[in-house]
Design a protein around this motif. Structure first.
Motif, mmCIF file in Angstrom:
data_model
loop_
_atom_site.group_PDB
_atom_site.id
_atom_site.type_symbol
_atom_site.label_atom_id
_atom_site.label_comp_id
_atom_site.label_asym_id
_atom_site.label_seq_id
_atom_site.Cartn_x
_atom_site.Cartn_y
_atom_site.Cartn_z
ATOM 1 N N THR A 59 32.788 34.228 40.773
ATOM 2 C CA THR A 59 34.037 34.002 41.126
ATOM 3 C C THR A 59 34.565 32.814 41.940
ATOM 4 O O THR A 59 35.097 31.448 42.272
ATOM 5 N N ARG A 60 34.817 33.611 43.024
ATOM 6 C CA ARG A 60 34.750 33.013 44.418
ATOM 7 C C ARG A 60 34.079 31.891 45.130
ATOM 8 O O ARG A 60 34.742 29.750 45.611
ATOM 9 N N SER A 61 32.512 31.751 44.166
ATOM 10 C CA SER A 61 31.649 30.160 44.986
ATOM 11 C C SER A 61 32.439 29.155 43.260
ATOM 12 O O SER A 61 32.137 27.810 43.998
ATOM 13 N N ARG A 62 32.496 29.319 41.983
ATOM 14 C CA ARG A 62 33.169 28.544 41.720
ATOM 15 C C ARG A 62 34.691 28.120 41.472
ATOM 16 O O ARG A 62 34.648 26.887 41.109
ATOM 17 N N PHE A 63 35.142 28.775 42.118
ATOM 18 C CA PHE A 63 36.483 28.525 41.300
ATOM 19 C C PHE A 63 37.313 28.742 43.056
ATOM 20 O O PHE A 63 37.163 29.511 44.132
ATOM 21 N N GLY A 64 38.746 27.394 43.078
ATOM 22 C CA GLY A 64 39.909 28.014 44.532
ATOM 23 C C GLY A 64 38.927 27.561 45.876
ATOM 24 O O GLY A 64 38.305 26.981 45.627
ATOM 25 N N PRO A 65 39.947 28.024 46.957
ATOM 26 C CA PRO A 65 40.727 28.534 46.504
ATOM 27 C C PRO A 65 42.522 27.948 46.158
ATOM 28 O O PRO A 65 42.198 27.008 46.213
ATOM 29 N N PRO A 66 43.259 28.605 45.423
ATOM 30 C CA PRO A 66 44.187 28.792 45.368
ATOM 31 C C PRO A 66 45.268 27.536 45.484
ATOM 32 O O PRO A 66 45.749 28.565 46.598
ATOM 33 N N ARG A 67 46.336 27.502 45.056
ATOM 34 C CA ARG A 67 46.935 26.991 45.835
ATOM 35 C C ARG A 67 48.295 27.483 45.491
ATOM 36 O O ARG A 67 48.591 28.127 44.475
ATOM 37 N N LEU A 68 49.187 28.100 46.964
ATOM 38 C CA LEU A 68 50.434 29.010 46.027
ATOM 39 C C LEU A 68 51.297 28.706 46.299
ATOM 40 O O LEU A 68 52.275 27.799 46.298
ATOM 41 N N THR A 69 52.083 29.739 45.374
ATOM 42 C CA THR A 69 53.915 29.032 44.960
ATOM 43 C C THR A 69 54.181 29.903 45.606
ATOM 44 O O THR A 69 54.126 30.915 46.419
ATOM 45 N N ARG A 70 56.278 29.906 45.981
ATOM 46 C CA ARG A 70 56.820 30.711 47.097
ATOM 47 C C ARG A 70 57.237 31.699 46.348
ATOM 48 O O ARG A 70 57.730 32.819 46.645
ATOM 49 N N GLY A 71 56.626 32.068 44.792
ATOM 50 C CA GLY A 71 57.566 33.778 44.577
ATOM 51 C C GLY A 71 56.237 34.205 43.894
ATOM 52 O O GLY A 71 55.008 34.503 44.632
ATOM 53 N N THR A 72 57.027 35.468 43.556
ATOM 54 C CA THR A 72 56.519 36.844 42.481
ATOM 55 C C THR A 72 56.045 36.371 41.807
ATOM 56 O O THR A 72 56.426 36.307 41.037
ATOM 57 N N ASP A 73 54.292 37.161 41.242
ATOM 58 C CA ASP A 73 54.118 37.212 40.027
ATOM 59 C C ASP A 73 53.922 38.308 39.427
ATOM 60 O O ASP A 73 54.108 39.097 40.271
ATOM 61 N N LEU A 74 54.207 38.807 38.278
ATOM 62 C CA LEU A 74 53.964 40.264 37.683
ATOM 63 C C LEU A 74 52.826 40.905 36.865
ATOM 64 O O LEU A 74 52.741 39.656 35.662
#
Length: 397
Positions: A242-257
């Protein structure tokens, strides 16, 4: 009588020709973890390969600088998808199956549920391939259909990949010599106990197949904190593919649940859960709720209205969604698989994974006796997470 779901045009039915490595998956997460297993064992058919095998697990979770050890290369597995009937799971399975085909895997779709003749037809279709396989990879050793498939197996090697936190209970039950039973299941009534009695020989055979012996190698490929049984080999699933194929992701300012199916499995009271989500939203600035694939539309609608959340129904396992982004700088979860997998998948991204324990007062009267201890264990053994302080149980109603 329930009719079998109509196959998607892209779905294929399994052929009986033999393969040295045969993998059976019933959920999107299981299929993802088969891809991770193949990548970690230098058995991916195409693309970049790792420099060595995933490290062996100790009783203590490995550090990030742990050096990998050698392991024999494995043949690419032929993957057999045994889909459930619910549309959300089937949709996610199609997406992950498409990713697997893009990687060059041989993926087949075999209906085994939904119609009265589907299980027998599937067993007949798969029997020859099972008998001829030298290595069998399974994602859910508690599955009755998988247990039936293991009965004629002659494979010298069996591999169990994660189906979430259930792996912890699988290894514990195997070590205690108990029959394999999901942790949230209760005893049921007389009819259920009668069915268990009739099925006991099949379950017993599967348990013996999954127990290491002089003629059988058993590996557990896991992100969970489990302790090896005598003769069992444990290897880290650190989501390297997964780490080799995708990302790193863009981070948002909010919190996800991250949502959970504890209500759907009868473990947590719905009103308690709703109030807990409202409290987390208010205290931690949660803006998005990533729904579990088993959560009902009615429950999600109530959560959205009560807490003002944006409900996201992922079309891929959360590890892939989070790695692709965008994702919050903080991801909060109740005790679940993701508190063990996301720290691996999001390593080095700056995302904080936090876990909120389940208060015993939230449990239903019908929750199994194992529920409280199991959920506490999921929380206490999580690595690289922030543990949110316990609060008084919210009042129901």
């Amino acid at each position: 009588m329930t009719s079998a779901p109509t196959p998607h045009p892209d779905e294929e039915y399994v052929v009986s020709r033999s393969a040295s490595t045969l993998a059976f998956v019933e959920s999107p997460v299981q299929l993802l973890n088969v891809l991770e297993w193949a990548y970690a064992h230098d058995a991916a058919p195409t693309g970049a390969r790792p420099t060595g095998a995933a490290p062996l697990l100790d009783a203590v979770p490995p550090q990030r600088d742990r050096r990998p050890g050698p392991t024999p290369a494995a043949d690419p597995p032929r993957i057999v998808v045994l889909p459930p009937t619910d549309p959300m799971s089937r949709g996610q399975l199609r997406r992950v199956a498409s990713l697997a085909r893009d990687e060059g895997y041989d993926v087949h779709w075999q209906e085994a549920r939904g119609g009265s003749g589907a299980p027998l037809k599937a067993l007949a279709s798969l029997a020859a391939a099972v008998r001829g396989a030298e290595r069998i990879v399974v994602g859910d050793p508690f599955s009755r259909f998988v247990q039936l498939l293991l009965a004629p197996a002659r494979a010298a090697e069996l591999v169990v990949v994660d189906d979430g936190t259930a792996t912890m209970e699988f290894v514990a039950q195997l070590g205690r010599g108990e029959r394999l039973r999901r942790w949230h299941r209760t005893g049921g009534g007389p009819a259920a106990r009668a069915r268990e009695l009739v099925y006991a020989p099949v379950s017993g055979t599967a348990r013996r197949r999954l127990t290491p012996g002089a003629r059988r190698r058993v590996e557990v490929f896991t992100s969970m904190p489990v302790e090896a049984l005598p003769g069992m080999e444990l290897r880290v699933n650190d989501f390297a593919w997964t780490r080799s194929r995708f990302g790193p992701p863009r981070l948002t300012r909010g919190t996800d649940l991250v949502g959970t199916s504890l209500v759907e499995t009868g473990v947590v009271d719905p009103a308690r859960y709703l109030e807990a989500v409202r409290t987390l939203t208010r205290e931690h600035g949660v803006t998005r709720y990533f729904a579990h694939r088993r959560e009902s539309p009615e429950k999600l609608r109530a959560l959205s209205e009560a807490a003002g959340l944006e409900i996201v129904r992922p079309d891929l396992p959360l590890e892939l969604i989070a790695r692709r982004g965008p994702i919050g700088r903080t991801v909060v979860s109740f005790p679940s698989t993701v508190v063990h997998t996301l720290p691996y998948a999001l390593a080095g991204t700056g995302v904080t994974v936090a876990v909120r324990t389940v208060d015993p007062a939230w449990l239903t009267e019908t929750a199994s006796p194992r529920a409280r201890g199991f959920l506490a264990g999921v929380t206490d053994t999580a690595r690289d997470v922030r543990r949110l302080p316990a609060q008084a149980a919210p009042a129901a109603g």
